[in-house]
Design an enzyme around this catalytic site. Structure first.
Site, short mmCIF file in Angstrom:
data_model
loop_
_atom_site.label_atom_id
_atom_site.label_comp_id
_atom_site.label_asym_id
_atom_site.label_seq_id
_atom_site.Cartn_x
_atom_site.Cartn_y
_atom_site.Cartn_z
N SER A 114 -12.51 6.69 -6.91
CA SER A 114 -13.43 7.87 -6.89
C SER A 114 -13.95 8.31 -8.11
O SER A 114 -12.76 8.76 -9.08
CB SER A 114 -13.01 8.98 -5.91
OG SER A 114 -13.72 10.15 -6.06
N GLN A 116 -6.36 -4.55 -5.37
CA GLN A 116 -7.58 -3.65 -4.98
C GLN A 116 -7.08 -2.11 -4.75
O GLN A 116 -7.93 -1.43 -4.84
CB GLN A 116 -8.06 -4.10 -3.25
CG GLN A 116 -8.02 -5.62 -2.87
CD GLN A 116 -9.25 -6.08 -4.00
OE1 GLN A 116 -10.29 -5.62 -3.83
NE2 GLN A 116 -9.01 -7.30 -4.57
N ASP A 166 0.83 -1.25 -0.01
CA ASP A 166 -0.01 -0.18 0.05
C ASP A 166 0.81 1.13 0.05
O ASP A 166 2.12 1.28 0.44
CB ASP A 166 -0.85 0.02 1.42
CG ASP A 166 -2.31 0.82 1.01
OD1 ASP A 166 -3.48 0.13 1.16
OD2 ASP A 166 -2.19 2.05 0.79
N GLY A 184 -5.45 4.46 1.53
CA GLY A 184 -5.51 3.31 2.67
C GLY A 184 -5.01 3.93 3.97
O GLY A 184 -4.55 4.99 3.98
N TYR A 238 -12.71 7.77 -14.22
CA TYR A 238 -12.68 6.49 -13.43
C TYR A 238 -13.13 5.35 -14.04
O TYR A 238 -12.30 4.35 -14.07
CB TYR A 238 -13.19 7.00 -11.94
CG TYR A 238 -13.20 5.71 -11.11
CD1 TYR A 238 -12.27 5.30 -10.26
CD2 TYR A 238 -14.43 4.85 -10.90
CE1 TYR A 238 -12.47 4.14 -9.50
CE2 TYR A 238 -14.58 3.90 -10.06
CZ TYR A 238 -13.57 3.46 -9.53
OH TYR A 238 -13.83 2.36 -8.73
C1 UD1 Z 1 -18.79 3.66 -6.23
C2 UD1 Z 1 -17.21 3.67 -5.76
C3 UD1 Z 1 -16.54 3.27 -6.92
C4 UD1 Z 1 -17.21 2.11 -7.45
C5 UD1 Z 1 -18.57 2.38 -7.89
C6 UD1 Z 1 -19.00 0.89 -8.32
C7 UD1 Z 1 -16.78 4.99 -3.62
C8 UD1 Z 1 -16.36 6.20 -3.24
N1 UD1 Z 1 -16.86 5.04 -4.94
O1 UD1 Z 1 -19.10 4.96 -6.72
O2 UD1 Z 1 -15.14 3.40 -6.47
O3 UD1 Z 1 -16.46 1.68 -8.57
O4 UD1 Z 1 -19.17 2.73 -6.67
O5 UD1 Z 1 -19.09 -0.02 -7.38
O6 UD1 Z 1 -17.07 3.94 -2.96
N2 UD1 Z 1 -23.95 10.93 -2.96
C9 UD1 Z 1 -24.89 11.71 -2.28
N3 UD1 Z 1 -23.95 12.26 -1.15
C10 UD1 Z 1 -22.66 12.26 -0.87
C11 UD1 Z 1 -21.98 11.29 -1.58
C12 UD1 Z 1 -22.41 10.32 -2.62
O7 UD1 Z 1 -25.84 11.89 -2.50
O8 UD1 Z 1 -22.58 12.61 0.21
C13 UD1 Z 1 -24.36 10.26 -4.12
C14 UD1 Z 1 -23.55 10.22 -5.38
O9 UD1 Z 1 -23.95 11.57 -6.12
C15 UD1 Z 1 -23.99 9.10 -6.25
C16 UD1 Z 1 -24.33 8.28 -4.97
O10 UD1 Z 1 -24.47 8.94 -3.77
O11 UD1 Z 1 -25.19 9.20 -6.93
C17 UD1 Z 1 -23.29 6.97 -4.98
O12 UD1 Z 1 -22.03 8.02 -4.72
P1 UD1 Z 1 -20.50 7.03 -4.37
O13 UD1 Z 1 -21.07 6.63 -2.99
O14 UD1 Z 1 -19.54 7.97 -4.39
O15 UD1 Z 1 -20.60 5.74 -5.38
P2 UD1 Z 1 -20.29 5.66 -6.83
O16 UD1 Z 1 -20.07 7.00 -7.62
O17 UD1 Z 1 -21.65 4.99 -7.23
#
Ligand code: UD1
Length: 319
Positions: free
Chosen positions: A80, A75, A32, A37, A143
């Site tokens: 993000s 991993q 890492d 991490g 990403y």
């Molecule tokens: C996530 C993963 C990514 C992975 C993908 C598919 C993370 C940080 N990202 O992306 O590595 O490849 O799933 O498995 O785990 N949101 C809010 N409020 C917040 C934060 C996020 O509304 O404070 C919303 C975002 O706009 C989005 C949803 O929640 O619509 C999910 O966001 P996030 O948890 O960042 O994940 P993904 O972008 O789906």
């Protein structure tokens, strides 16, 4: 006893894999660079693993890390979507160049198999649900492009060099030890820590976007199954790793209100660039070829995750 190399071992999925492998009596090596991490994720296992602080971009370090290894669980990433939109070059270096280095090192060291943490984001915003592996990928964010490129490198190394590889397309993995403290953190880790601290969470968009939120133990199980399944069923292939059920952010928020006793409402802000609207997996292929079945459902996973954050007194993110 086999030797496993976990890249990104200080991350939340990497450290969960390390715990389970040690529990099963396997030998664990890990690398890492602590870009995302955390040392604290390794605190309880550091004595039992062969840990090397190293960057995937350091090919010599990767060659040393792969020497004598049976299985690589890759991993390490900058995981993000929004961060990649802000810094596509940095995202590509960590997520693509790093993967290619690791593959070269694994090939030269003649490791038995490499399992890759791929992403459901490669499907993009295709209206078809559930998403299955035969669909043509349509990545939106840098990403997602990087994750797809690395997936293709996995397949290429099987086809060109016979290195057995499999890519697991993770669907929104969540669970204990997921870092809640950055604006790029996974939504559930952020919401849980914010709500436990009595802070108002922010929902980007109308909250009707949905995800196939998958508890980390399911992803761990999928990795270990992918190492052991017959090569003809896994080598050079791609599998969804999920639960086969989707939950909207509004639903997740409501359930978290019960679990955290947070009585406020969320604040709604503009949708986030690069986001996809709905995500739901078809998990038939993983079931059929890996013998995968999700062991922990969304509700139980969320209960365990909230209990863990509560026990840690984790500070929420400041964003
Ligand atoms: C996530 C993963 C990514 C992975 C993908 C598919 C993370 C940080 N990202 O992306 O590595 O490849 O799933 O498995 O785990 N949101 C809010 N409020 C917040 C934060 C996020 O509304 O404070 C919303 C975002 O706009 C989005 C949803 O929640 O619509 C999910 O966001 P996030 O948890 O960042 O994940 P993904 O972008 O789906």
């Amino acid at each position: 006893m086999a030797v496993y190399l976990i890249t990104g071992i200080a991350g939340f999925i990497g450290s969960s894999l390390a715990r389970e492998l040690l529990h099963r009596g396997e030998q664990v090596r890990g690398v890492d660079n602590f870009s995302t991490g955390k040392r604290e994720n390794l605190a309880q296992v550091l004595e039992q693993i062969d840990f090397r602080e190293a960057d995937l971009l350091d090919l010599d370090a990767m060659k040393r890390a792969c020497a004598g290894v049976d299985y690589v669980l890759h991993q390490a990433a900058i995981p993000s979507v929004p961060k990649s939109v802000l810094d596509p070059i940095g995202s590509n270096m960590a997520n693509v160049d790093g993967t290619l280095n690791l593959l070269v090192a694994a090939r030269d060291a003649k490791v038995k198999r490499v399992i890759y943490a791929a992403s459901s984001s490669v499907y993009g915003d295709t209206p078809t649900l559930p998403k299955h592996e035969r669909m043509i990928p349509d990545p939106i964010s840098p990403y997602a492009v990087a994750k797809l490129a690395s997936e293709r490198y996995m397949i290429s190394f099987y086809r060109c060099y016979g290195l057995e590889t499999a890519a697991l397309r993770y669907f929104n993995i969540f669970g204990p030890r997921q870092d809640p403290s950055s604006p790029y953190s996974g939504v559930l880790a952020k919401f849980i820590t914010q709500m436990l601290a009595g802070q108002q969470p922010t929902i980007f968009g109308d909250g009707e976007q949905s995800r196939d939120f998958t508890y980390v133990d399911n992803a761990v199980e999928a990795n270990l199954l992918a190492c052991k399944a017959p090569a003809r069923q896994v080598a050079g292939k791609v599998f969804n790793v999920a639960t086969g059920r989707r939950v909207t952010l509004n639903e997740a928020f409501k359930f978290l209100q019960q679990l955290t006793s947070y009585s406020g409402s969320p604040v709604y802000e503009a949708e986030r660039g690069g986001d996809i609207k709905h995500s739901l997996a078809d998990i038939f292929s993983a079931e059929q070829h890996l013998g995968y079945k999700p062991k922990v459902n969304f509700e139980d996973g969320l209960r365990q995750t909230v209990a863990w954050y509560r026990s840690q007194g984790k500070a929420p993110c400041a964003y």
